[in-house]
Design a protein around this motif. Structure first.
Motif, PDB file in Angstrom:
ATOM      1  N   GLN A 245       4.856   3.237  14.747  1.00 36.69           N
ATOM      2  CA  GLN A 245       4.591   2.941  13.337  1.00 36.69           C
ATOM      3  C   GLN A 245       3.373   3.704  12.845  1.00 36.69           C
ATOM      4  O   GLN A 245       3.372   4.276  11.737  1.00 36.69           O
ATOM      5  N   LEU A 246       2.301   3.709  13.647  1.00 36.72           N
ATOM      6  CA  LEU A 246       1.086   4.421  13.271  1.00 36.72           C
ATOM      7  C   LEU A 246       1.348   5.918  13.116  1.00 36.72           C
ATOM      8  O   LEU A 246       0.868   6.557  12.155  1.00 36.72           O
TER       9      LEU A 246
ATOM     10  N   GLU B   3       0.960   8.370   9.769  1.00 35.55           N
ATOM     11  CA  GLU B   3       0.093   9.546   9.779  1.00 35.55           C
ATOM     12  C   GLU B   3       0.841  10.819   9.413  1.00 35.55           C
ATOM     13  O   GLU B   3       0.328  11.668   8.680  1.00 35.55           O
ATOM     14  N   THR B   4       2.092  10.968   9.920  1.00 35.50           N
ATOM     15  CA  THR B   4       2.839  12.216   9.736  1.00 35.50           C
ATOM     16  C   THR B   4       3.843  12.152   8.591  1.00 35.50           C
ATOM     17  O   THR B   4       4.242  13.186   8.061  1.00 35.50           O
ATOM     18  N   ASN B   5       4.259  10.914   8.259  1.00 42.36           N
ATOM     19  CA  ASN B   5       5.299  10.716   7.232  1.00 42.36           C
ATOM     20  C   ASN B   5       6.602  11.429   7.620  1.00 42.36           C
ATOM     21  O   ASN B   5       7.412  11.778   6.762  1.00 42.36           O
TER      22      ASN B   5
ATOM     23  N   GLN C 109       0.807  -1.210   0.000  1.00 39.19           N
ATOM     24  CA  GLN C 109       0.000   0.000   0.000  1.00 39.19           C
ATOM     25  C   GLN C 109       0.844   1.267   0.000  1.00 39.19           C
ATOM     26  O   GLN C 109       0.316   2.383  -0.041  1.00 39.19           O
ATOM     27  N   GLY C 110       2.191   1.107   0.058  1.00 47.23           N
ATOM     28  CA  GLY C 110       3.075   2.255   0.064  1.00 47.23           C
ATOM     29  C   GLY C 110       3.283   2.860   1.433  1.00 47.23           C
ATOM     30  O   GLY C 110       3.771   3.991   1.545  1.00 47.23           O
ATOM     31  N   ASP C 111       2.921   2.109   2.469  1.00 42.64           N
ATOM     32  CA  ASP C 111       3.077   2.600   3.842  1.00 42.64           C
ATOM     33  C   ASP C 111       4.313   1.974   4.485  1.00 42.64           C
ATOM     34  O   ASP C 111       4.716   0.849   4.165  1.00 42.64           O
TER      35      ASP C 111
ATOM     36  N   PHE D 244      10.498   9.646  13.568  1.00 42.16           N
ATOM     37  CA  PHE D 244      10.327   8.225  13.883  1.00 42.16           C
ATOM     38  C   PHE D 244      11.646   7.627  14.372  1.00 42.16           C
ATOM     39  O   PHE D 244      11.693   6.909  15.381  1.00 42.16           O
ATOM     40  N   VAL D 245      12.742   7.909  13.654  1.00 40.36           N
ATOM     41  CA  VAL D 245      14.046   7.364  14.041  1.00 40.36           C
ATOM     42  C   VAL D 245      14.465   7.897  15.418  1.00 40.36           C
ATOM     43  O   VAL D 245      14.976   7.151  16.280  1.00 40.36           O
ATOM     44  N   ALA D 246      14.222   9.197  15.628  1.00 38.46           N
ATOM     45  CA  ALA D 246      14.574   9.784  16.929  1.00 38.46           C
ATOM     46  C   ALA D 246      13.764   9.138  18.048  1.00 38.46           C
ATOM     47  O   ALA D 246      14.295   8.848  19.144  1.00 38.46           O
TER      48      ALA D 246
END
Length: 226
Positions: free
Chosen positions: A200-201, A205-207, A181-183, A212-214
């Motif tokens: 992950q969610l 939502e924010t892309n 789905q490209g997610d 995320f890594v931080a």
């Protein structure tokens, strides 16, 4: 034919009556001559009417023959018209089948084009996300002691170090990929993190990949103190 015979009999009767009326008192020699004349006349009339009757019989036979030919031609034409009707019906069915086939092909073509557009859009989004990851790879490695590796099955592996103060070289690993789905999708985390589903969610939502890594690093750091 019966009317002509009746007409012949009537002519003969009239002739005979006239003969008796006109010559009844003449002499016997005249009677004989008249009798011969009458006989010749009757024979000529009989021959004439016999020939005419034969001609009419021939004409009747020809009429019957023509009627039979017309009947046969009518049957032949009817058979050909029936065959033509069947051919037209089959042709119409074939044309309808061809139209349905062309419609089906067009529907499949449109569906395929739509799928190709969706796939192209997904591939473009995935490529953009991978490019985003690649751009910050060096930054993470230099400032966060983070190493990123591309591993089989189109997965991206993040190896965090300098997490455990007692063992700075101890690796903390998170494996990530992009699904159909490209997610973004987290495939594994070592050691496991209870908050990984939430992170992950939030990423989806924010892309915001950097955040995320931080957050993953913060979670690993918090886990190291336990």
């Amino acid at each position: 034919a019966e009317d002509e015979v009746t007409l012949l009999e009537r002519d003969m009767k009239e002739f005979w009556n006239q003969f008796k009326f006109s010559y009844g008192t003449e002499q016997n020699n005249q009677t004989s001559a008249l009798r011969d004349l009458c006989k010749e006349t009757l024979e000529a009339l009989a021959e004439k009417w016999s020939k005419k009757l034969k001609e009419e019989d021939v004409m009747i036979d020809k009429i019957h023959e023509y009627n039979n030919e017309i009947l046969q031609q009518s049957k032949y034409i009817a058979e050909k018209e029936e065959q033509l009707t069947e051919i037209r019906s089959e042709l119409n069915q074939e044309q309808e089948q061809q139209k349905n086939l062309m419609d089906s092909i067009e529907e499949l073509k449109q569906e395929l084009m739509k799928k190709m557009e969706i796939k192209s859009s997904k591939n473009k989004a995935a490529k953009e996300k991978l490019e985003q990851v690649s751009k910050i790879k060096t930054l993470f490695k230099e400032h966060l002691a983070l190493e990123m590796r591309r591993i089989p099955d189109e997965q991206l592996q993040f190896i965090f170090r300098h997490i455990d103060q007692k063992d700075p070289d101890k690796p903390y690993v998170c494996t990530l990929s992009i699904n159909e789905q490209g997610d973004y999708e987290v495939n594994s985390c070592t050691p496991p993190l209870d908050c990984i589903a939430e992170l992950q969610l939030k990423l989806r939502e924010t892309n915001n990949f950097s955040a995320f890594v931080a957050n993953i690093r913060k979670a690993f750091t918090a886990l190291s103190y336990k």
